[in-house]
Design a protein around this motif. Sequence first.
Motif, PDB file in Angstrom:
ATOM      1  N   THR A 272      32.476  65.988  70.632  1.00 18.86           N
ATOM      2  CA  THR A 272      31.655  66.738  71.590  1.00 18.86           C
ATOM      3  C   THR A 272      31.815  66.217  73.011  1.00 18.86           C
ATOM      4  OG1 THR A 272      29.770  65.299  71.125  1.00 18.86           O
ATOM      5  CG2 THR A 272      29.984  67.328  69.818  1.00 18.86           C
ATOM      6  N   GLY A 273      32.127  64.968  73.160  1.00 20.20           N
ATOM      7  CA  GLY A 273      32.291  64.401  74.492  1.00 20.20           C
ATOM      8  C   GLY A 273      33.698  64.493  75.024  1.00 20.20           C
ATOM      9  N   SER A 274      34.599  65.036  74.213  1.00 19.45           N
ATOM     10  CA  SER A 274      36.008  65.172  74.627  1.00 19.45           C
ATOM     11  C   SER A 274      36.589  63.839  75.068  1.00 19.45           C
ATOM     12  CB  SER A 274      36.139  66.225  75.757  1.00 19.45           C
ATOM     13  OG  SER A 274      35.678  67.488  75.318  1.00 19.45           O
TER      14      SER A 274
ATOM     15  N   ALA B 198      32.479  60.238  65.104  1.00 16.38           N
ATOM     16  CA  ALA B 198      33.361  61.405  65.121  1.00 16.38           C
ATOM     17  C   ALA B 198      32.738  62.541  65.933  1.00 16.38           C
ATOM     18  CB  ALA B 198      33.644  61.865  63.694  1.00 16.38           C
ATOM     19  N   THR B 199      31.437  62.759  65.753  1.00 14.71           N
ATOM     20  CA  THR B 199      30.745  63.808  66.516  1.00 14.71           C
ATOM     21  C   THR B 199      30.708  63.471  67.999  1.00 14.71           C
ATOM     22  OG1 THR B 199      29.355  64.334  64.604  1.00 14.71           O
ATOM     23  CG2 THR B 199      28.575  65.062  66.757  1.00 14.71           C
ATOM     24  N   LEU B 200      30.477  62.202  68.312  1.00  6.47           N
ATOM     25  CA  LEU B 200      30.412  61.770  69.714  1.00  6.47           C
ATOM     26  C   LEU B 200      31.747  61.977  70.414  1.00  6.47           C
ATOM     27  CD1 LEU B 200      28.838  60.311  71.997  1.00  6.47           C
ATOM     28  CD2 LEU B 200      29.675  58.160  71.049  1.00  6.47           C
TER      29      LEU B 200
ATOM     30  N   ALA C   8      40.307  61.136  68.070  1.00 12.17           N
ATOM     31  CA  ALA C   8      39.435  61.915  67.196  1.00 12.17           C
ATOM     32  C   ALA C   8      40.094  62.135  65.838  1.00 12.17           C
ATOM     33  CB  ALA C   8      39.102  63.251  67.859  1.00 12.17           C
ATOM     34  N   GLU C   9      41.411  62.376  65.824  1.00 16.59           N
ATOM     35  CA  GLU C   9      42.105  62.586  64.554  1.00 16.59           C
ATOM     36  C   GLU C   9      42.095  61.313  63.702  1.00 16.59           C
ATOM     37  OE1 GLU C   9      46.519  64.038  62.943  1.00 16.59           O
ATOM     38  OE2 GLU C   9      46.075  63.930  65.094  1.00 16.59           O
TER      39      GLU C   9
END
Length: 203
Positions: free
Chosen positions: A66-68, A61-63, A23-24
């Motif tokens: 939010t999905g960890s 990025a949102t996926l 994610a980063e």
Amino acid sequence: MNEVERFAAARRRVQRQAQGRTAEQIGGGLVAARAMARQAGRDEHAGPGEVWEVEEWERIATLVRTGSWPVYDVARDEQAQAWRTEGEQRQQAARRARQQRPVRPVPPPGRVEVRVVMPGEAGRRLRALAEGLGWSAERVLAVLAEHVQVDADGLVHVPTVAITAAPPGLEAHRERPPAVYQERPRCGRQDYGDSYGGPALDW
């Protein structure tokens, strides 16, 4: 490539770059994409590709957040897989459309269709010969082509050929002469005859 295909290509490009990133790392890719979009916005000739890439970076990025997800995996991305399926269906439909197009008829074996433009003196001689015989220039060339001979050393020549005149009543194809427009004088002896007394003057 149309706009839909360019949009799909931009999304696939981002998905390949995001594959396996955390994610980063994806956030860093989004920052870089936004900077490129701002730079492209200053160019009046730039296309919307950079904006599309920003939108895809934001979606990924949102996926992932939010999905960890530990990293992005395009195989788990249902939306990306649906887009890929739609793209494959469009390609198949395009192939079927190309296959269903009417095939241009092929001339029968031994027949060649050509269009010849002969400028200058050669064209004038051919035109005069064809008109004198009552044939079209194409017909005269066809008769000459039937008698073309090629020597062993590669020289091409046409022996003496007798071309008979066209039968009576058969008119040769003639090009329509160009139209010439001649403006009639607004006033003068040609219009008024001997009574013409010169141009009228308005005061």
